[in-house]
Design an enzyme around this catalytic site. Structure first.
Site, PDB file in Angstrom:
ATOM      1  N   LYS A  13      80.106  22.302 150.208  1.00 20.93           N
ATOM      2  CA  LYS A  13      79.161  21.280 149.733  1.00 20.93           C
ATOM      3  C   LYS A  13      79.648  20.606 148.457  1.00 20.93           C
ATOM      4  CE  LYS A  13      75.706  24.073 148.865  1.00 20.93           C
ATOM      5  NZ  LYS A  13      76.257  25.395 149.063  1.00 20.93           N
ATOM      6  N   ARG A  85      66.704  24.911 147.269  1.00 15.14           N
ATOM      7  CA  ARG A  85      67.177  26.152 147.873  1.00 15.14           C
ATOM      8  C   ARG A  85      66.029  27.020 148.363  1.00 15.14           C
ATOM      9  NH1 ARG A  85      72.527  26.622 145.051  1.00 15.14           N
ATOM     10  NH2 ARG A  85      73.529  28.534 145.714  1.00 15.14           N
ATOM     11  N   ARG A 119      88.667  31.330 146.260  1.00 15.34           N
ATOM     12  CA  ARG A 119      88.318  30.249 145.325  1.00 15.34           C
ATOM     13  C   ARG A 119      88.688  30.645 143.887  1.00 15.34           C
ATOM     14  NH1 ARG A 119      82.464  27.643 145.725  1.00 15.34           N
ATOM     15  NH2 ARG A 119      81.667  29.683 145.106  1.00 15.34           N
ATOM     16  N   ARG A 152      85.237  33.113 140.066  1.00 15.08           N
ATOM     17  CA  ARG A 152      83.867  32.956 139.566  1.00 15.08           C
ATOM     18  C   ARG A 152      83.182  34.321 139.578  1.00 15.08           C
ATOM     19  NH1 ARG A 152      80.543  28.181 142.508  1.00 15.08           N
ATOM     20  NH2 ARG A 152      78.964  29.790 142.633  1.00 15.08           N
ATOM     21  N   ARG A 163      74.480  36.953 147.894  1.00 13.09           N
ATOM     22  CA  ARG A 163      74.203  35.509 147.962  1.00 13.09           C
ATOM     23  C   ARG A 163      73.973  35.067 149.397  1.00 13.09           C
ATOM     24  NH1 ARG A 163      79.211  33.259 145.293  1.00 13.09           N
ATOM     25  NH2 ARG A 163      78.289  31.193 145.478  1.00 13.09           N
TER      26      ARG A 163
END
Ligand code: AMP
Length: 208
Positions: A13, A85, A119, A152, A163
């Protein structure tokens, strides 16, 4: 254009929001980026939300709705990445403004989990890299500003699992909410960022 991007963590996204924002000069608002910045700058907001981010839990709706009400103001166009969300957030947004499209990214869990573990983000400028698809030129160094890259905090394995559960329980139901309003479009999120971007533009082509 007023667009919402919906999808699990790691679905791309943020990358797609960035591309659209640059090409069409539309403001991108990413709640995750805003909250992470607040944590790094140790602002009052940052101190309130830090633990939620670290644990991969959602920040309470009141805090998010407050923040978004300031950010949205009277904007005529925007791309929302990471908001709404939850159902109360979607209802809060609906009260403020109309949305043209909600694009829901579809891709297998295994793909997104693998993407998240690869990532890396720049500690200084926030640039995002993928060790596979978009690696930095020098190992662990940001191409843009030369600072160090890191994983992260919430991309650690145990937090990723959390998550995902939160996404399934709180955010996935928004697809039905927007389907009923006939503004939901599904987007195949597989493939390179450029491939997905081409599909995304086609999907929303009568609005940009
Ligand atoms: P993201 O970068 O979108 O994956 O968001 C990172 C983290 O920020 C999430 O795991 C949440 O802790 C928090 N967050 C971002 N957006 C929201 C939101 N709309 N509602 C609640 N928490 C959020």
């Amino acid at each position: 254009m007023k667009l919402v991007l919906l999808g699990p963590p790691g679905s791309g996204k943020g990358t797609q929001a960035e591309k659209l924002s640059k090409e069409f000069n539309i403001l991108k608002i990413s709640t995750g980026d805003i909250l992470r910045d607040a944590v790094h700058s140790n602002t009052e907001l940052g101190r309130r939300v830090k633990e939620y981010l670290l644990k991969g839990r959602l920040v309470p709706d009141e805090i998010i709705l407050d923040l978004m009400s300031q950010k949205l103001g009277n904007l005529k166009g925007f791309i929302l990445d990471g908001f709404p969300r939850t159902l109360p957030q979607a209802i809060g947004l609906e009260k403020r403004t109309d949305i043209d499209f909600v694009v829901a990214f579809v891709l297998p869990n295994t793909t997104v989990i693998s993407r998240l573990s690869k990532r890396r983000v720049c500690i200084k400028c926030g640039a995002v890299y993928s060790l596979d698809a978009n690696p930095p030129l020098r190992k662990n160094i940001c191409d843009r500003c030369g600072s160090k890259l890191r994983i992260r905090d919430d991309d650690k394995k145990s937090t990723i699992r959390k998550r995902f559960l939160v996404y399934k329980r709180e955010t996935k139901p928004l697809e039905d909410f927007y389907k009923k309003k006939k503004i939901l479009r599904y987007l195949d999120g597989n493939g390179s960022a450029d491939e997905v971007y081409r599909r995304l533009k086609k999907l929303i082509s009568n609005k940009v």
